[in-house]
Structures are given as C-alpha cells and as structure tokens.
Design a protein around this motif. Structure first.
Motif, PDB file in Angstrom:
ATOM      1  N   ASP A 189       0.881  -1.231   0.228  1.00 13.32           N
ATOM      2  CA  ASP A 189      -0.056  -0.300  -0.302  1.00 13.32           C
ATOM      3  C   ASP A 189       0.907   0.987  -0.502  1.00 13.32           C
ATOM      4  O   ASP A 189       0.683   2.150   0.920  1.00 13.32           O
ATOM      5  CB  ASP A 189      -0.487   0.028   1.348  1.00 13.32           C
ATOM      6  N   GLY A 190       1.695   1.034  -0.419  1.00 16.16           N
ATOM      7  CA  GLY A 190       2.900   2.427  -0.979  1.00 16.16           C
ATOM      8  C   GLY A 190       4.218   2.801   0.028  1.00 16.16           C
ATOM      9  O   GLY A 190       4.570   3.566   0.013  1.00 16.16           O
ATOM     10  N   LYS A 191       3.939   1.468   0.665  1.00 16.87           N
ATOM     11  CA  LYS A 191       5.253   1.479   1.957  1.00 16.87           C
ATOM     12  C   LYS A 191       6.369   0.673   1.911  1.00 16.87           C
ATOM     13  O   LYS A 191       5.433  -0.536   1.298  1.00 16.87           O
ATOM     14  CB  LYS A 191       4.271   1.737   3.297  1.00 16.87           C
ATOM     15  N   PHE A 192       7.348   1.253   2.555  1.00 16.54           N
ATOM     16  CA  PHE A 192       7.470   0.024   2.244  1.00 16.54           C
ATOM     17  C   PHE A 192       8.112  -0.346   3.885  1.00 16.54           C
ATOM     18  O   PHE A 192       7.581  -0.076   5.156  1.00 16.54           O
ATOM     19  CB  PHE A 192       9.525   0.026   1.875  1.00 16.54           C
ATOM     20  N   LYS A 193       8.917  -1.677   4.226  1.00 17.93           N
ATOM     21  CA  LYS A 193       8.970  -2.577   5.515  1.00 17.93           C
ATOM     22  C   LYS A 193      10.180  -2.077   5.727  1.00 17.93           C
ATOM     23  O   LYS A 193      11.254  -2.972   5.067  1.00 17.93           O
ATOM     24  CB  LYS A 193       7.495  -3.039   5.789  1.00 17.93           C
ATOM     25  N   LYS A 194      10.278  -3.526   6.718  1.00 25.52           N
ATOM     26  CA  LYS A 194      11.323  -3.891   7.054  1.00 25.52           C
ATOM     27  C   LYS A 194      12.208  -5.177   6.348  1.00 25.52           C
ATOM     28  O   LYS A 194      13.806  -5.137   5.987  1.00 25.52           O
ATOM     29  CB  LYS A 194      11.726  -4.408   8.561  1.00 25.52           C
ATOM     30  N   LEU A 195      11.578  -5.463   5.621  1.00 25.95           N
ATOM     31  CA  LEU A 195      11.524  -6.418   4.752  1.00 25.95           C
ATOM     32  C   LEU A 195      12.650  -6.002   3.349  1.00 25.95           C
ATOM     33  O   LEU A 195      13.890  -6.346   2.603  1.00 25.95           O
ATOM     34  CB  LEU A 195      10.287  -7.297   4.036  1.00 25.95           C
ATOM     35  N   SER A 196      11.782  -5.142   3.000  1.00 28.03           N
ATOM     36  CA  SER A 196      12.627  -3.667   1.736  1.00 28.03           C
ATOM     37  C   SER A 196      14.222  -3.379   2.142  1.00 28.03           C
ATOM     38  O   SER A 196      15.629  -3.606   1.133  1.00 28.03           O
ATOM     39  CB  SER A 196      12.088  -2.915   1.711  1.00 28.03           C
ATOM     40  N   PHE A 197      14.366  -2.710   3.761  1.00 29.27           N
ATOM     41  CA  PHE A 197      15.577  -2.626   4.022  1.00 29.27           C
ATOM     42  C   PHE A 197      16.766  -3.155   4.387  1.00 29.27           C
ATOM     43  O   PHE A 197      17.693  -3.484   4.072  1.00 29.27           O
ATOM     44  CB  PHE A 197      15.324  -1.801   4.870  1.00 29.27           C
ATOM     45  N   GLU A 198      15.558  -4.905   4.560  1.00 26.54           N
ATOM     46  CA  GLU A 198      16.960  -5.619   4.601  1.00 26.54           C
ATOM     47  C   GLU A 198      17.503  -6.265   3.359  1.00 26.54           C
ATOM     48  O   GLU A 198      18.681  -6.130   3.131  1.00 26.54           O
ATOM     49  CB  GLU A 198      16.096  -7.099   5.178  1.00 26.54           C
ATOM     50  N   LEU A 199      16.958  -6.210   2.362  1.00 21.10           N
ATOM     51  CA  LEU A 199      16.724  -6.434   0.820  1.00 21.10           C
ATOM     52  C   LEU A 199      18.044  -5.473   0.265  1.00 21.10           C
ATOM     53  O   LEU A 199      18.862  -5.787  -0.188  1.00 21.10           O
ATOM     54  CB  LEU A 199      15.898  -5.930   0.124  1.00 21.10           C
ATOM     55  N   VAL A 200      17.783  -4.234   0.431  1.00 18.50           N
ATOM     56  CA  VAL A 200      18.658  -3.291   0.025  1.00 18.50           C
ATOM     57  C   VAL A 200      19.812  -3.213   0.835  1.00 18.50           C
ATOM     58  O   VAL A 200      21.144  -3.608   0.202  1.00 18.50           O
ATOM     59  CB  VAL A 200      18.056  -1.418   0.312  1.00 18.50           C
ATOM     60  N   SER A 201      20.190  -3.659   1.789  1.00 13.23           N
ATOM     61  CA  SER A 201      21.461  -3.729   2.845  1.00 13.23           C
ATOM     62  C   SER A 201      22.041  -4.902   2.247  1.00 13.23           C
ATOM     63  O   SER A 201      23.046  -4.517   1.714  1.00 13.23           O
ATOM     64  CB  SER A 201      21.539  -3.663   4.395  1.00 13.23           C
ATOM     65  N   TYR A 202      21.314  -5.976   2.049  1.00 16.47           N
ATOM     66  CA  TYR A 202      22.390  -7.610   1.077  1.00 16.47           C
ATOM     67  C   TYR A 202      22.233  -6.455  -0.031  1.00 16.47           C
ATOM     68  O   TYR A 202      23.742  -7.555   0.354  1.00 16.47           O
ATOM     69  CB  TYR A 202      20.924  -7.980   1.505  1.00 16.47           C
ATOM     70  N   ALA A 203      21.887  -6.364  -0.695  1.00 21.00           N
ATOM     71  CA  ALA A 203      22.637  -5.760  -2.632  1.00 21.00           C
ATOM     72  C   ALA A 203      23.892  -4.904  -1.819  1.00 21.00           C
ATOM     73  O   ALA A 203      24.114  -5.335  -2.987  1.00 21.00           O
ATOM     74  CB  ALA A 203      21.303  -4.741  -3.103  1.00 21.00           C
ATOM     75  N   TYR A 204      23.612  -3.831  -0.997  1.00 21.80           N
ATOM     76  CA  TYR A 204      24.406  -3.141  -0.888  1.00 21.80           C
ATOM     77  C   TYR A 204      25.850  -3.957  -0.203  1.00 21.80           C
ATOM     78  O   TYR A 204      26.859  -4.060  -0.753  1.00 21.80           O
ATOM     79  CB  TYR A 204      24.500  -2.063   0.622  1.00 21.80           C
ATOM     80  N   GLY A 205      25.654  -5.439  -0.137  1.00 22.01           N
ATOM     81  CA  GLY A 205      26.799  -6.002   0.102  1.00 22.01           C
ATOM     82  C   GLY A 205      27.235  -6.588  -0.427  1.00 22.01           C
ATOM     83  O   GLY A 205      28.004  -6.954  -0.902  1.00 22.01           O
ATOM     84  N   VAL A 206      26.645  -6.992  -1.555  1.00 24.89           N
ATOM     85  CA  VAL A 206      26.239  -8.028  -2.384  1.00 24.89           C
ATOM     86  C   VAL A 206      27.826  -6.454  -3.188  1.00 24.89           C
ATOM     87  O   VAL A 206      28.573  -7.344  -4.183  1.00 24.89           O
ATOM     88  CB  VAL A 206      25.877  -8.389  -3.223  1.00 24.89           C
ATOM     89  N   ALA A 207      26.796  -5.514  -3.640  1.00 27.46           N
ATOM     90  CA  ALA A 207      27.821  -4.445  -4.608  1.00 27.46           C
ATOM     91  C   ALA A 207      28.707  -3.951  -3.866  1.00 27.46           C
ATOM     92  O   ALA A 207      30.260  -4.067  -4.671  1.00 27.46           O
ATOM     93  CB  ALA A 207      26.761  -4.039  -4.918  1.00 27.46           C
ATOM     94  N   SER A 208      29.268  -4.130  -2.932  1.00 27.89           N
ATOM     95  CA  SER A 208      30.470  -3.294  -2.509  1.00 27.89           C
ATOM     96  C   SER A 208      31.297  -4.887  -2.798  1.00 27.89           C
ATOM     97  O   SER A 208      33.103  -4.555  -2.921  1.00 27.89           O
ATOM     98  CB  SER A 208      30.304  -3.472  -0.401  1.00 27.89           C
ATOM     99  N   MET A 209      31.136  -6.442  -2.698  1.00 28.64           N
ATOM    100  CA  MET A 209      31.653  -7.232  -3.189  1.00 28.64           C
ATOM    101  C   MET A 209      32.390  -7.229  -4.665  1.00 28.64           C
ATOM    102  O   MET A 209      33.721  -7.444  -4.999  1.00 28.64           O
ATOM    103  CB  MET A 209      31.252  -9.134  -2.687  1.00 28.64           C
ATOM    104  N   ILE A 210      31.590  -6.277  -4.966  1.00 28.76           N
ATOM    105  CA  ILE A 210      32.239  -6.627  -6.872  1.00 28.76           C
ATOM    106  C   ILE A 210      32.248  -4.567  -6.956  1.00 28.76           C
ATOM    107  O   ILE A 210      32.233  -5.094  -8.385  1.00 28.76           O
ATOM    108  CB  ILE A 210      30.633  -6.845  -7.621  1.00 28.76           C
ATOM    109  N   ASP A 211      32.152  -4.524  -6.515  1.00 23.66           N
ATOM    110  CA  ASP A 211      32.802  -2.847  -6.836  1.00 23.66           C
ATOM    111  C   ASP A 211      31.628  -1.884  -7.038  1.00 23.66           C
ATOM    112  O   ASP A 211      31.909  -1.939  -8.397  1.00 23.66           O
ATOM    113  CB  ASP A 211      34.030  -2.829  -6.734  1.00 23.66           C
ATOM    114  N   THR A 212      31.063  -1.876  -7.219  1.00 26.47           N
ATOM    115  CA  THR A 212      29.706  -1.225  -7.655  1.00 26.47           C
ATOM    116  C   THR A 212      28.551  -0.856  -7.182  1.00 26.47           C
ATOM    117  O   THR A 212      28.443  -0.932  -5.298  1.00 26.47           O
ATOM    118  CB  THR A 212      28.887  -2.153  -9.088  1.00 26.47           C
ATOM    119  N   ASP A 213      27.829  -0.625  -7.359  1.00 22.39           N
ATOM    120  CA  ASP A 213      26.856   0.428  -6.972  1.00 22.39           C
ATOM    121  C   ASP A 213      25.092  -0.428  -6.820  1.00 22.39           C
ATOM    122  O   ASP A 213      24.427  -0.829  -7.981  1.00 22.39           O
ATOM    123  CB  ASP A 213      26.156   1.843  -7.610  1.00 22.39           C
TER     124      ASP A 213
END
Ligand SMILES: Cc1cc2nc3c(=O)[nH]c(=O)nc-3n(C[C@H](O)[C@H](O)[C@H](O)COP(=O)(O)OP(=O)(O)OC[C@H]3O[C@@H](n4cnc5c(N)ncnc54)[C@H](O)[C@@H]3O)c2cc1C
Ligand SMILES: Nc1ncnc2c1ncn2[C@@H]1O[C@H](COP(=O)(O)O)[C@@H](O)[C@H]1O
Lengths: 323, 248
Positions: free
Chosen positions: A11-35
């Motif tokens: 309903d137009g809102k993110f929740k903790k799950l969304s922030f977990e996903l972005v945090s995880y994606a950020y972790g992967v991006a750091s490993m391969i040096d990208t955004d």
C-alpha cells in the motif's frame, strides 16, 4: 554494472523486509565494487522511495502504472528485466517471499541467469560466485556455484541485518512503455485483513501444538504473544482440526518463518514442523515430555504443563514491564 | 482440456540426510516419494477431472529424471494419472529441468500445467516460474485453490494477510501450495494394478546447460544442548530472553 534490487511495497509503503533487501544488495555490491539500483513498481511517493538511499541504494527507479496494480509475474518480470538490461545488472536481488518466488524464476529465463534461491548470507566468494543455502528442508546446507554471467539471489526474510549507510538516492520516475497484452491476471476479488501483524513479518512468534489440548485453551498463548508484540502460529494438526486459522500453520507444508524468537508450546517437534522454523534465531520449547524431539532444536526448554507454564510466563513478562 | 502435473522425486522428509564425500547424497536407505506438493496437485487435478467429466480429458504427470525414479512415476499412475512422460536425464538444476519440461509441453499442448511451490530437496521454488517463462504462458503463484464452474476457471492465491481470486486465460501454469488439496489421494489396489499397464513415455533430453551447481554440502551447524529451566521459575526464562538474549 550494478546490483539491482526489487523492492516491493505494501500500500505504498516499504517495510523492514525492503530495508533488509537493500542492505543485502549493498553488501553484494561492495563485494563486486559497484552500486545498488532499486526498482519499485507501484504507487510509492518520493519521500518513501528516498528512504531506500539510507540503506545503500544509489538510485531508485520507480514504475507506476495502473495495469501493474496487481501482481502479474509475466509483466513484472518484463519490467524488471528491461531495467536490469539498462542498468547492466550483474546481480539481481529479490525477496524469497511470494512475490520474489513468482518473479525471480521468470527473470532467470529472460536474463539467462542462474538463481540462488533462499540465501541468508552474503556470497562466500564472487569468483566462482558461491552462495550458501538450506537444502533438504533444513536437514543440510549447500554451497552453490552460479555459473551464468548474471546472477539472481532471493533472500530469506529476517536473515540479514538492516544496515544504515546514511546515503541519499537519486529518484527516477520511469515512464515505462508497458506491453499491456502481457498483463493477463484478472483479479476478481480480494479478501485481506489489514492492521494485523503478519506471521512472516513477526520477530516474535508464540506457537501452539496439539499439546494445547483444545481450541478453548488458546487465550493465554494469544495473550503472551500480544504482550511480547508478536504473532501466533500453530502446528499442522491444529490448523487441520480447525482449532486455529490456516494462515498460522507453520512447517514444511505451511509457512516457513525465521523470527528472532519462536516459542513452541505443546509441539512435539516433528521434522516437518521444524523445517518451517529452524532458521529462527532462538527457539524456546514448552512440553510436558522431557524426551520430546522439540528440545533437540530448542535453545531453552521448560518441561511442564502448558496450561500452568503459560500463565507463569505471562506474569513474569508483566513483572518486567512494571518493575 | 488436458492437465499436466509436474512431479519431482524427493527423499521422504523423515529420512536422515547424509553425504558421501563433500557433494554426493548418500542414497542408501532413502525412501523416495513424490514431492508432497506434487502429490497434492495431482490429487486436485484428479478431483477436477472427476467433477468436470467431458471438460477435463486427461491428467498426465511429467518428470525429468533417470530410470531409477520410475517407481515414483508409477505411484502417480496408481493414484490415478492417465499417463506419464519422463525426460531421461539427471535433473541438473532448476533451469535445466524447466527447459526439459518446456519441450514436453510444447509437443503435447497442455492447457493447465501444475507445479509445486517447492521441492523438498533443493527448496528452490523456481521450476514452475521458469517453466512458465520458457513457455511464454501466464502463471499464478502461491495458489491455494483451483475451481472450475461452468468451464470458468477461478484460482485462489495467497497474498500477505489474505487471498485473492484471480483468473488467467489457458494455457497457464499454476504454482500450488497449501490448500490446493487437504489429504493426498492414495493408490487403491485397483489403481496399482492398472498403473502397470499405463504408458510412461520416455523422451530424450534437450541440449541445455545448467546455470548452477552444488560445489559442496554441509550438515547444519552443531547446536548447543537445550538449557532446561525450572517450570516453577518462569522468571528465569524471561530474564534470559530479556537481558542475555535481548530478544524481548
Ligand atoms: C508430508 C508431511 C508434511 C507435514 N507438514 C507439516 C507442517 O508443515 N507443519 C507441522 O506442524 N506438521 C507437519 N506435518 C505433521 C508432523 O509430522 C506432525 O504430525 C505434527 O507436526 C505434530 O503436531 P503437534 O506437535 O502439534 O502434535 P503432537 O505430535 O501430537 O505433539 C503434541 C506434543 O504436545 C505435548 N503435550 C501434550 N500435553 C501437553 C501439555 N499439557 N503441556 C505441554 N505439552 C504437552 C506432547 O508431549 C507432544 O510432544 C507433516 C507431515 C507430513 C507427512
Ligand atoms: N525433476 C523434475 N521433474 C518434474 N518436475 C519437477 C522436477 N523438479 C521440480 N519439479 C516441479 O517444480 C516444482 C518446484 O520445484 P523446485 O523449483 O525445485 O523447488 C515441484 O513441485 C515440481 O512440480
């Protein structure tokens, strides 16, 4: 190159799950040096989209089309794969929830990308690209190498720590040219409870089994869950008997959950039940049989009658709140 | 209309999982069964056929796997499937399996394709969606019910906090989960006898590369023994959960 993360909204809102996903994606991006680039489908306002920046998204692409209001996996996969192409995504991250399970496999075929399904940790290596996941319903784990150029990972809910980077995301409202003939799902009726804590979102779950003896005995279990700000669950026979609603059935053939705390009351701990809760961070079992298999999975146990132990636990929680 | 049920062959969940070396499942003593979801979707397919005679012509099962999985296929025939197709290949990964099933389906034109939400071996939850994309068919996931009334197919799917009734045009793939059927249909003596005569068509695999492979297996991390707390002292448990574990 980028790591693309699909962030669903409710309903137009993110929740903790969304922030977990972005945090995880950020972790992967750091490993391969990208955004990290996040994709949102639906009506989400800029203020909400900007939140994703705080967890490491560099850019957020928002596609808002009336035709994409309900989930149509074919159309969603078309949108996300097109953006993946444009952003030169090397890795795509989705949740291993209903939506992710519907969309990720289609993206796999569109992008010729192998899927690491239900991961709970960052890849152990990026060359070869290796992920670790539960297999055989939790009875073993496997290290899986994804050999394709593009990789898709679906993340187990509540398995990755949210991490605030304090960044800002650039927001792009994309005017996506949708092939409407792809949207074939017609939604005829919706029945939905709002405002109730979802079992899959709950960090604390109090769950009852046949050892609760009767549907009339659930009041103290529900009270304990409410006091702890958690949700209630049950074993399969309990929902089969109609003692509790089907949404509460956890286990191999019900919901698979990973709360921080799972309190199993009057549950024997059959492998099929444990398969649905074994990723919980801490399991507490209450059972009157000291040899019940549930104690093999539990970190803490109380051997006793549920109807006596539950009121004691309720009292003890109340005391900590007043003292 | 023709229904296809995709079945995978998995170790019974109560069998102890062991490995030989790092990456080979030790198959000694394993009881192989139809993946529980597939057994339920087969059950529902047969119920639909029974209650819509004339409309549903046949229920077929498809499996990608070696000859050693034929007992599982026979079991599906004994439960009531009319015929079976086996793609003669080791199921390398989900992508490979879905590509094999695609070939089978385009050759025989099924209207309704049923897959389970996950196989209890790799817990991938991916074959059904991949198959739908390979075929270019619409799909509905998290399906907890399929009903046919006056030739109108209505699908119930689970969403967060509730459910939706949806429809998609045939041909489609439905990825089924809890609710699709309650108890699996079991094979009666007559079914077992008849299954011996039912055809299993064996097809050779298409040339497709797997995109993933298992490099090694591990057993679940060792767990500490359970710490027992005196039932007359619930305060101790709450204190631990609050102050030591910091969970409440
Ligand atoms: C293919 C398949 C899939 C399955 N999937 C699932 C699934 O997803 N989820 C699931 O839960 N099950 C599933 N099952 C069923 C599973 O095997 C068990 O039968 C089920 O989990 C048992 O439920 P239970 O622990 O509530 O009941 P029981 O096994 O009857 O256990 C009751 C427990 O309560 C204890 N007890 C009794 N009285 C008291 C008391 N007064 N106070 C405290 N404790 C008491 C007993 O010691 C016992 O340990 C599946 C089975 C199969 C074959
Ligand atoms: N080897 C196979 N042959 C036929 N169908 C399969 C096979 N493996 C998986 N499936 C189908 O795909 C579903 C989901 O499996 P998975 O994606 O492996 O978790 C199963 O419930 C089956 O319907």
């Amino acid at each position: 190159m980028s790591v693309l993360v699909y962030t669903e909204n409710w309903d137009g809102k993110f929740k903790k799950l969304s922030f977990e996903l972005v945090s995880y994606a950020y972790g992967v991006a750091s490993m391969i040096d990208t955004d990290v680039v996040a994709v949102s489908i639906g009506d989400v306002d800029d203020g909400e989209l900007e939140k994703l920046g705080n967890y490491g998204a560099k850019k957020v692409i928002s596609v808002n089309k009336e035709e994409l209001k309900g989930l149509d996996s074919q159309a969603y996969a078309a949108v996300i794969s097109e953006i993946a192409g444009r952003e030169e995504a090397a890795v795509l991250v989705l949740s291993n929830n209903n939506t992710g399970k519907a969309v990720a496999p289609r993206l796999s075929v569109k992008l010729n990308a192998g899927v690491g399904a239900g991961v709970s940790k960052l890849p152990s290596s990026t060359d070869p690209f290796t992920v670790y996941k539960r297999v055989y319903s939790g009875n073993a784990y496997a290290n899986i190498v994804i050999k394709s150029d593009i990789k898709i990972l679906t993340l187990e809910q509540n398995s990755f720590e949210v991490n605030e980077t304090g960044g800002n995301a650039e927001i792009e409202q994309m005017d996506y040219d949708l092939d409407e003939s792809l949207v074939k799902t017609e939604i005829r009726d919706v029945s939905k409870q709002t405002g109730k804590l979802l079992l899959t979102d709950a960090e604390i779950v109090v769950s009852g089994g046949r050892g609760m003896k009767s549907p009339d005995n659930w009041q103290p279990l529900v009270e304990l869950a409410e006091l702890l700000g958690g949700a209630t669950a049950c074993s399969r026979p309990v929902s089969d008997e109609g003692w509790r609603p089907h949404e509460e059935h956890t286990g191999q053939t019900g919901k698979i959950i990973a709360p921080n705390l799972y309190i199993a009351v009057g549950i024997s701990g059959a492998t099929q039940h444990i398969a649905g809760v074994s990723s919980s961070k801490c399991i507490v079992a209450v059972n009157n049989d000291k040899d019940a298999p549930v104690f093999e999975s539990a970190k803490y146990g109380i051997v006793g009658d549920a109807m006596k132990v539950l009121p004691g636990l309720i009292e003890a929680v109340k005391n900590t709140r007043t003292s | 209309m023709k229904i296809l049920v995709c079945i995978s062959n998995v170790p019974d969940t109560t069998t102890k999982i062991k490995f030989t070396g790092d990456n080979e499942l030790d198959t000694t003593g394993i009881q192989w069964v139809i993946n529980p979801w597939d057994e339920l979707s087969l059950t529902r397919a047969l119920e639909l056929k029974d209650s819509n005679p004339g409309l549903i012509e046949s229920v077929t099962v498809a499996h990608a796997g070696p000859a050693s999985s034929e007992p599982t296929i026979r079991k599906a025939l004994a439960i009531g499937a009319d015929s079976a197709i086996r793609v003669n290949a080791e199921p390398l990964d989900a992508f490979f399996v879905a590509a094999q099933l695609e070939k089978v389906i385009t050759e025989e034109n099924f209207d309704i394709v049923l897959c389970g939400i996950e196989s209890s071996d790799f817990n991938g939850s991916t074959v059904g969606g991949m198959l739908a994309e390979f075929l270019g068919y619409p799909s509905v996931s998290a399906v907890s019910g399929i009903n046919i009334e006056n030739e109108d197919i209505v699908i119930k799917r689970e969403i967060d906090g509730g459910s939706e009734l949806v429809s998609v045009p045939v041909p489609f793939v439905a990825i089924v989960q809890k609710g699709i059927a309650i108890e699996p249909r079991i094979a009666a003596m007559r079914g077992i006898m008849m299954a011996r005569k039912k055809p299993i068509k064996v097809v050779e695999p298409a040339d497709v590369n797997a995109l993933t492979e298992v490099s090694s297996y591990e057993m679940p991390p060792e767990k500490e023994a359970c710490k027992f707390i005196d039932p007359d002292n619930p305060e101790e448990l709450i204190d631990i959960l609050q102050n030591k574990e910091k969970l409440i």
